[in-house]
Design a protein around this motif. Sequence first.
Motif, PDB file in Angstrom:
ATOM      1  N   MET A 148       0.950  -1.099   0.057  1.00  0.00           N
ATOM      2  CA  MET A 148       0.050  -0.142   0.028  1.00  0.00           C
ATOM      3  C   MET A 148       0.905   1.215  -0.052  1.00  0.00           C
ATOM      4  O   MET A 148       0.486   2.247  -0.553  1.00  0.00           O
ATOM      5  N   TYR A 149       1.896   1.308   0.732  1.00  0.00           N
ATOM      6  CA  TYR A 149       2.689   2.640   0.629  1.00  0.00           C
ATOM      7  C   TYR A 149       3.523   2.420  -0.794  1.00  0.00           C
ATOM      8  O   TYR A 149       3.703   3.622  -1.382  1.00  0.00           O
ATOM      9  N   LEU A 150       3.845   1.529  -1.538  1.00  0.00           N
ATOM     10  CA  LEU A 150       4.097   1.549  -2.915  1.00  0.00           C
ATOM     11  C   LEU A 150       3.123   2.268  -3.676  1.00  0.00           C
ATOM     12  O   LEU A 150       3.243   3.149  -4.493  1.00  0.00           O
ATOM     13  N   VAL A 151       1.832   1.922  -3.424  1.00  0.00           N
ATOM     14  CA  VAL A 151       0.759   2.275  -4.204  1.00  0.00           C
ATOM     15  C   VAL A 151       0.501   3.916  -3.886  1.00  0.00           C
ATOM     16  O   VAL A 151       0.238   4.671  -4.828  1.00  0.00           O
ATOM     17  N   ILE A 152       0.792   4.132  -2.577  1.00  0.00           N
ATOM     18  CA  ILE A 152       0.729   5.436  -2.229  1.00  0.00           C
ATOM     19  C   ILE A 152       1.732   6.495  -2.992  1.00  0.00           C
ATOM     20  O   ILE A 152       1.432   7.627  -3.330  1.00  0.00           O
ATOM     21  N   VAL A 153       2.995   5.852  -2.891  1.00  0.00           N
ATOM     22  CA  VAL A 153       3.888   6.713  -3.716  1.00  0.00           C
ATOM     23  C   VAL A 153       3.811   7.078  -5.267  1.00  0.00           C
ATOM     24  O   VAL A 153       4.013   7.782  -5.730  1.00  0.00           O
ATOM     25  N   ILE A 154       3.188   5.763  -5.795  1.00  0.00           N
ATOM     26  CA  ILE A 154       2.921   6.125  -7.255  1.00  0.00           C
ATOM     27  C   ILE A 154       1.851   6.844  -7.454  1.00  0.00           C
ATOM     28  O   ILE A 154       1.764   8.083  -8.359  1.00  0.00           O
ATOM     29  N   ALA A 155       0.794   6.936  -6.438  1.00  0.00           N
ATOM     30  CA  ALA A 155      -0.530   7.706  -6.637  1.00  0.00           C
ATOM     31  C   ALA A 155      -0.126   9.103  -6.398  1.00  0.00           C
ATOM     32  O   ALA A 155      -0.703  10.009  -7.107  1.00  0.00           O
ATOM     33  N   VAL A 156       0.726   9.406  -5.636  1.00  0.00           N
ATOM     34  CA  VAL A 156       0.864  10.775  -5.084  1.00  0.00           C
ATOM     35  C   VAL A 156       1.504  11.463  -6.170  1.00  0.00           C
ATOM     36  O   VAL A 156       1.419  12.591  -6.693  1.00  0.00           O
ATOM     37  N   GLN A 157       2.572  10.771  -7.042  1.00  0.00           N
ATOM     38  CA  GLN A 157       3.327  11.072  -8.173  1.00  0.00           C
ATOM     39  C   GLN A 157       2.099  11.499  -9.351  1.00  0.00           C
ATOM     40  O   GLN A 157       2.169  12.479  -9.920  1.00  0.00           O
ATOM     41  N   VAL A 158       1.302  10.448  -9.542  1.00  0.00           N
ATOM     42  CA  VAL A 158       0.493  10.688 -10.591  1.00  0.00           C
ATOM     43  C   VAL A 158      -0.465  11.891 -10.391  1.00  0.00           C
ATOM     44  O   VAL A 158      -0.788  12.829 -11.358  1.00  0.00           O
ATOM     45  N   HIS A 159      -1.136  12.017  -9.247  1.00  0.00           N
ATOM     46  CA  HIS A 159      -1.915  12.952  -8.724  1.00  0.00           C
ATOM     47  C   HIS A 159      -1.206  14.483  -8.869  1.00  0.00           C
ATOM     48  O   HIS A 159      -1.684  15.476  -9.080  1.00  0.00           O
ATOM     49  N   GLY A 160       0.072  14.296  -8.319  1.00  0.00           N
ATOM     50  CA  GLY A 160       0.638  15.560  -8.241  1.00  0.00           C
ATOM     51  C   GLY A 160       0.823  16.256  -9.870  1.00  0.00           C
ATOM     52  O   GLY A 160       0.779  17.249  -9.880  1.00  0.00           O
ATOM     53  N   TRP A 161       1.351  15.308 -10.759  1.00  0.00           N
ATOM     54  CA  TRP A 161       1.625  15.700 -12.122  1.00  0.00           C
ATOM     55  C   TRP A 161       0.395  15.885 -12.760  1.00  0.00           C
ATOM     56  O   TRP A 161       0.166  16.842 -13.692  1.00  0.00           O
TER      57      TRP A 161
END
Length: 183
Positions: A148-161
């Motif tokens: 889930m932390y891996l998902v969070i790291v990816i999702a934060v980058q996607v949403h930030g971009w």
Amino acid sequence: MASRAGPRAAGTDGSDFQHRERVAAHYQMSVALKSEIRKLNIVHVLIWVLMAAQVTVSQLSLVSHKVVAAPYQWEYPYLLSIIPSVFSFLALPRNNISYLVISMISAGLFCVAPLIYGSMEMFPVAQQLYRHGKAYRFIFGFSAVTVMYLVIVIAVQVHGWQIYYSKKLLDQWFTSTQEKKKK
């Protein structure tokens, strides 16, 4: 007119291209930003589908909790994160500024906020895993907190971009709108 394989048009040496019309820079930028936002929306939808599948499988008890862990609390509000992508997909074809603004605001509310809460909710579990090497929840044999932390790291980058490119696109649309009003 010359074709690719045929002779050049009579009376030209190929240097008469300066007078031809070009696509304005803000239109080129708009097309490029729309493409990037679409790609990010697709990645977000994939993340959302995986998250929805995990929540659905767990809630309907389709598999054992040893195979797929029960969802964390932050995963339920994160399921609302599909709303910004829908508004973004609706905004892009017709350059709808209102939908793009709604998409950006709701991305902060439904995407980024649950991810921040989720990282705080899972921190004690991650700390326990790091210190003692014990995990109690698993997703297909992997520690659920790690996945889930891996998902969070990816999702934060996607949403930030997504938010960054949406803001740049909004600026491009406002620029072209202001230029049209001046004329």
